[in-house]
Design an enzyme around this catalytic site. Structure first.
Site, PDB file in Angstrom:
ATOM      1  N   GLU A  96       0.838  -1.187   0.000  1.00 56.01           N
ATOM      2  CA  GLU A  96       0.000   0.000   0.000  1.00 56.01           C
ATOM      3  C   GLU A  96       0.875   1.240   0.000  1.00 56.01           C
ATOM      4  OE1 GLU A  96      -3.747  -2.077   2.115  1.00 56.01           O
ATOM      5  OE2 GLU A  96      -2.885  -0.376   3.152  1.00 56.01           O
ATOM      6  N   CYS A 123       5.920  -6.450   8.158  1.00 58.05           N
ATOM      7  CA  CYS A 123       6.935  -5.848   9.024  1.00 58.05           C
ATOM      8  C   CYS A 123       7.255  -6.845  10.127  1.00 58.05           C
ATOM      9  CB  CYS A 123       6.397  -4.551   9.640  1.00 58.05           C
ATOM     10  SG  CYS A 123       7.617  -3.678  10.662  1.00 58.05           S
ATOM     11  N   CYS A 164      -2.031   6.013   9.621  1.00 60.75           N
ATOM     12  CA  CYS A 164      -0.904   5.364  10.288  1.00 60.75           C
ATOM     13  C   CYS A 164      -1.364   4.110  11.001  1.00 60.75           C
ATOM     14  CB  CYS A 164      -0.306   6.291  11.350  1.00 60.75           C
ATOM     15  SG  CYS A 164       0.226   7.862  10.719  1.00 60.75           S
ATOM     16  N   CYS A 198       3.237   8.584   0.937  1.00 61.80           N
ATOM     17  CA  CYS A 198       3.699   7.706   2.011  1.00 61.80           C
ATOM     18  C   CYS A 198       3.969   6.323   1.429  1.00 61.80           C
ATOM     19  CB  CYS A 198       2.632   7.655   3.109  1.00 61.80           C
ATOM     20  SG  CYS A 198       3.047   6.542   4.476  1.00 61.80           S
ATOM     21  N   CYS A 203       4.930  -4.116  16.520  1.00 63.82           N
ATOM     22  CA  CYS A 203       4.435  -3.127  17.488  1.00 63.82           C
ATOM     23  C   CYS A 203       2.967  -3.455  17.741  1.00 63.82           C
ATOM     24  CB  CYS A 203       4.580  -1.717  16.933  1.00 63.82           C
ATOM     25  SG  CYS A 203       6.293  -1.276  16.582  1.00 63.82           S
ATOM     26  N   CYS A 231      -0.036  -1.592  15.942  1.00 58.74           N
ATOM     27  CA  CYS A 231       0.053  -1.399  14.486  1.00 58.74           C
ATOM     28  C   CYS A 231      -0.429  -2.633  13.746  1.00 58.74           C
ATOM     29  CB  CYS A 231       1.505  -1.091  14.104  1.00 58.74           C
ATOM     30  SG  CYS A 231       1.747  -0.881  12.324  1.00 58.74           S
TER      31      CYS A 231
HETATM   32  N1  SAH Z   1       8.442   1.067  10.935  1.00 55.33           N
HETATM   33  C1  SAH Z   1       8.611   2.487  10.792  1.00 55.33           C
HETATM   34  C2  SAH Z   1       7.803   3.048   9.651  1.00 55.33           C
HETATM   35  C3  SAH Z   1       6.315   3.001   9.844  1.00 55.33           C
HETATM   36  S1  SAH Z   1       5.778   4.584  10.315  1.00 55.33           S
HETATM   37  C4  SAH Z   1       8.268   3.176  12.108  1.00 55.33           C
HETATM   38  O1  SAH Z   1       7.719   2.527  12.991  1.00 55.33           O
HETATM   39  O2  SAH Z   1       8.572   4.344  12.258  1.00 55.33           O
HETATM   40  C5  SAH Z   1       4.199   4.270  10.927  1.00 55.33           C
HETATM   41  C6  SAH Z   1       3.882   5.219  12.074  1.00 55.33           C
HETATM   42  O3  SAH Z   1       2.519   5.004  12.459  1.00 55.33           O
HETATM   43  C7  SAH Z   1       4.725   4.950  13.312  1.00 55.33           C
HETATM   44  O4  SAH Z   1       5.086   6.175  13.880  1.00 55.33           O
HETATM   45  C8  SAH Z   1       3.770   4.208  14.228  1.00 55.33           C
HETATM   46  O5  SAH Z   1       4.099   4.410  15.564  1.00 55.33           O
HETATM   47  C9  SAH Z   1       2.453   4.828  13.853  1.00 55.33           C
HETATM   48  N2  SAH Z   1       1.312   3.943  14.108  1.00 55.33           N
HETATM   49  C10 SAH Z   1       1.262   2.612  13.978  1.00 55.33           C
HETATM   50  N3  SAH Z   1       0.042   2.148  14.277  1.00 55.33           N
HETATM   51  C11 SAH Z   1      -0.716   3.234  14.564  1.00 55.33           C
HETATM   52  C12 SAH Z   1      -2.086   3.409  14.916  1.00 55.33           C
HETATM   53  N4  SAH Z   1      -2.914   2.383  14.996  1.00 55.33           N
HETATM   54  N5  SAH Z   1      -2.501   4.670  15.134  1.00 55.33           N
HETATM   55  C13 SAH Z   1      -1.648   5.714  15.007  1.00 55.33           C
HETATM   56  N6  SAH Z   1      -0.388   5.609  14.671  1.00 55.33           N
HETATM   57  C14 SAH Z   1       0.091   4.384  14.461  1.00 55.33           C
END
Ligand code: SAH
Length: 367
Positions: free
Chosen positions: A107, A127, A350, A120, A131, A134
């Site tokens: 995506e 991944c 995100c 983006c 986390c 996510c």
């Molecule tokens: N792996 C890298 C690139 C992905 S960035 C990283 O973690 O930085 C994706 C961003 O979205 C990250 O800052 C993560 O913390 C945020 N994110 C992930 N899941 C989310 C959610 N459900 N709501 C808001 N932000 C989220």
């Protein structure tokens, strides 16, 4: 410039007789063209057609001799990722589901803030970092993307939206951990910022990491390099260990040391992304802790209120709570903005990106 034999993603795929020119960097192109022409600048011309002028077929490369064009067309093709689906958000953002040549799907998101466009990009299918908040993290890692599959997202989105050369920013904040696919990401970055390539200013490209410390250290030594964003999510180890398992490998102190050591240009800042999880990490005490942690780093904080992503256990804080958190940071001299994510209604915000080798998106992801 030393020619390198075509390898990896540059090789023809089974069932596809021709190698794909799109995705080859200068050296690889020089190697691919060497048997066909004695003039090295032909490889530069092809490079410019591919990345600077968005040519989708070899016949369009009109400043190459006709004989060379036809020799190229016999041996190579030019293939971008294919658009499998586009979902338009009420806020103007668009989520693109792109199909790669092996059938894998990724995506990429087209985001508009006023007159500013941001693309983006994904760096991996899935991944490995898992986390907890996510959705991409629930997939595990399927595979790394090749450089051309990263720049290909830019070509497709720029073309589909009629974007002018240079008329957008790029963030590596989609699916995947870019620093775990370091070489491909940096090769893609070099094509993005090359004058003959996409021609973007390096400062218009931001790479976001969940905290892969050796990658941050390595990135700090690159010239040029993208801007750095770090997803913090919590300012203390007990909570960060739980939310972002990578913290068990590189804890908060180690991560902050790497950020403090990251050499910044004048006026450049590191961005810290901090997902706000209602009742978990969004109390005034957490803001104070965060402000103290960041002391000594020229930084700004992007607060991202949690987007519902089909992961249980987490809630979005209300606006008042998010505002109070921000004000607590500002009061301590830390610049902070709240980023109410774009594209929430189409599963493009995100943490909501999830595609795989094949198959539909999981329930709960689309509005
Ligand atoms: N792996 C890298 C690139 C992905 S960035 C990283 O973690 O930085 C994706 C961003 O979205 C990250 O800052 C993560 O913390 C945020 N994110 C992930 N899941 C989310 C959610 N459900 N709501 C808001 N932000 C989220």
């Amino acid at each position: 410039m030393r020619a390198r034999p075509a390898s990896g993603a540059d090789r023809p795929l089974p069932g596809l007789p021709h190698a794909n020119l799109y995705g080859m960097d200068r050296e690889t192109l020089a190697g691919a063209l060497a048997p066909l022409t004695s003039r090295p600048f032909h490889a530069d011309q092809v490079y410019h057609w591919l990345y600077g002028r968005n040519a989708t077929d070899i016949g369009a490369m009109t400043d190459l001799p006709a004989a060379l064009r036809s020799a190229l067309a016999d041996r190579f093709r030019v293939a971008w990722p294919e658009i499998a689906d586009v979902r338009l958000s009420r806020d103007g953002s668009k989520k693109y589901i792109l199909k790669l040549e092996d059938g894998g799907e990724i995506e990429a998101v087209y985001i508009v803030y006023g007159s500013r466009v941001t693309l983006c990009l994904s760096s991996q299918i899935g991944c490995p970092l898992a986390c907890r908040f996510c959705l991409t993290g629930t997939m595990g890692l399927v595979r790394n993307l090749a450089p051309g599959e990263i720049t290909g997202q830019v070509s497709v989105l720029a073309h589909d939206n009629g974007l002018a050369r240079n008329g957008y920013r790029v963030v590596l904040m989609g699916m995947g951990e870019p620093l775990n696919n370091y070489d491909a990401v940096l090769r893609a970055f070099r094509i993005l910022v090359d004058e003959k390539g996409f021609g973007l200013a390096p400062r218009r490209v931001t790479l976001s990491t969940a905290g892969v410390v050796p990658g941050i250290e390595r990135l700090g030594k690159e010239t040029p390099r993208p801007r750095l964003a770090v997803s913090l999510g919590a300012a203390r180890d007990a909570l960060r260990d739980d939310l972002m398992p990578i913290n068990r490998k590189y804890d908060v102190k180690t991560l902050m040391e790497a950020c403090r050591g990251f050499p910044l240009a004048p006026r450049e800042r590191v961005t810290f992304e901090y997902v706000l999880l209602d009742g978990l990490n969004d109390a005034p005490a957490d803001a104070r802790l965060l402000a103290r942690l960041i002391r000594g780093v020229r930084a700004k904080v992007n607060l991202i209120p949690y987007n519902e992503a089909g992961v249980p256990d987490f809630r979005t804080p209300d606006q008042d709570r998010a505002n109070r958190f921000r004000e607590a940071l500002l009061a301590r001299g830390v610049p902070a903005t709240i980023r109410w994510s774009k594209g929430r209604d189409i599963g493009a915000a995100c943490g909501q990106l999830v595609r795989g080798p094949a198959g539909p998106s999981p329930a709960g992801m689309t509005a």
